[in-house]
Design a protein around this motif. Sequence first.
Motif, short mmCIF file in Angstrom:
data_model
loop_
_atom_site.label_atom_id
_atom_site.label_comp_id
_atom_site.label_asym_id
_atom_site.label_seq_id
_atom_site.Cartn_x
_atom_site.Cartn_y
_atom_site.Cartn_z
N LEU A 1 42.23 36.28 43.76
CA LEU A 1 42.27 37.74 43.86
C LEU A 1 41.17 38.40 43.03
O LEU A 1 40.83 39.56 43.25
CB LEU A 1 43.64 38.26 43.40
CG LEU A 1 44.83 37.90 44.29
CD1 LEU A 1 46.13 38.39 43.65
CD2 LEU A 1 44.66 38.48 45.69
N SER A 2 40.60 37.65 42.10
CA SER A 2 39.52 38.19 41.28
C SER A 2 38.15 38.01 41.93
O SER A 2 37.15 38.52 41.41
CB SER A 2 39.51 37.50 39.91
OG SER A 2 39.21 36.11 40.04
N THR B 1 40.06 38.95 33.88
CA THR B 1 40.81 39.16 35.13
C THR B 1 41.18 37.83 35.76
O THR B 1 42.33 37.60 36.13
CB THR B 1 39.98 40.00 36.12
OG1 THR B 1 39.65 41.26 35.52
CG2 THR B 1 40.76 40.24 37.40
N ILE C 1 46.45 32.59 43.35
CA ILE C 1 46.42 33.97 42.83
C ILE C 1 45.07 34.25 42.17
O ILE C 1 44.56 35.38 42.21
CB ILE C 1 47.57 34.20 41.82
CG1 ILE C 1 48.91 34.15 42.54
CG2 ILE C 1 47.41 35.52 41.09
CD1 ILE C 1 50.10 34.24 41.60
N TYR D 1 35.25 29.10 41.12
CA TYR D 1 36.23 29.25 42.20
C TYR D 1 36.38 27.94 42.99
O TYR D 1 37.47 27.66 43.51
CB TYR D 1 35.84 30.41 43.10
CG TYR D 1 36.05 31.74 42.41
CD1 TYR D 1 37.29 32.35 42.39
CD2 TYR D 1 35.00 32.37 41.74
CE1 TYR D 1 37.50 33.56 41.74
CE2 TYR D 1 35.19 33.57 41.08
CZ TYR D 1 36.43 34.17 41.08
OH TYR D 1 36.64 35.35 40.42
N SER E 1 49.74 32.63 37.32
CA SER E 1 50.13 31.54 38.20
C SER E 1 50.80 30.41 37.42
O SER E 1 51.76 29.79 37.90
CB SER E 1 48.90 30.99 38.96
OG SER E 1 48.06 30.24 38.12
N LEU F 1 45.01 36.19 35.87
CA LEU F 1 45.64 35.76 37.12
C LEU F 1 46.01 34.28 37.07
O LEU F 1 47.08 33.88 37.55
CB LEU F 1 44.70 36.02 38.30
CG LEU F 1 44.46 37.50 38.64
CD1 LEU F 1 43.33 37.64 39.64
CD2 LEU F 1 45.75 38.13 39.20
#
Length: 295
Positions: free
Chosen positions: A250-251, A280, A247, A229, A288, A284
């Motif tokens: 969001l995971s 996931t 986006i 991240y 994006s 995402l």
Amino acid sequence: MNKAKALLIGSRPWSFPMTLISVLAGTLLAAETGKFDPVIFVIVSLGMVLFHGATNLINDYFDYQSGVDRGDSPTARYRRQPLVEKWLKPKELLTSCSALYLAVAAIGGYLAYATGPMLLLFGLAGFAASYLYTGGNVEYKYLGWGELSVFLVWGPLMVMGAYYVQTGGFSLKPVLISLPLGLLVALVLLANNLRDREYDREAGVDTLATLLEKEDALILYFLLIGATYSILGYLVLGKVLSLWGLIGFLSFPMAYGLMREFFENIPDDADARTAKLEVTFGGLLALSLFFEAVF
């Protein structure tokens, strides 16, 4: 059991979405440059899924032959294994793996002819990583190098390869985008090895999880999730990704829940749960990239 069904189960189809995510990411990055051939995308996706299936099957073959995979192995608690279950004979599985590798080679040869000879280097690197993982008297997975190899193959190699077949060229952006994807696929293997740590030690197998103390291996798992991240954030801040890249965060609740669960107890399906996080997050990220290409 029907042999075709046994092969399908052994190929671990639940893991294929990770491969498709890497191919899709490279393809969407190529689409940003205005180059996208849907037929090539389908062919590459098919080739990479066959490659992934062959890798999983050949891994099971060598693990069974060396005595690592047995009926009492931790993996057998939640995943049926064709050789352990006696659904297939070792020779039958090896023949099927050979056929899959030949099919991948044929697809790779066509793509190299259609897009450029450099693709052959991608193919050779991928085959070496796949076969030598637990075979060829190298067995580098059991020297503690498995996670690094998985990171490189499902990260830079696969994403850049998908980008190359569409554009015929190279770019730094696919490599950078591939880093969090590769890390999460490597974490799937690390989760598997964390679960199997005591069993692997008894079997005399060295993995990253056995080379480290259990607490250190678990900390590494947490740190690599954090790195995933963090890299995503840096890619957005550095404008490698647009704001659409956010986006992917969001995971994070799923990642946080997984870390809390691992802290309390490593589940039997630790690798499958980590794979769900990768799919996931990757889905995402791909979304994006789609928005970035379209808007």
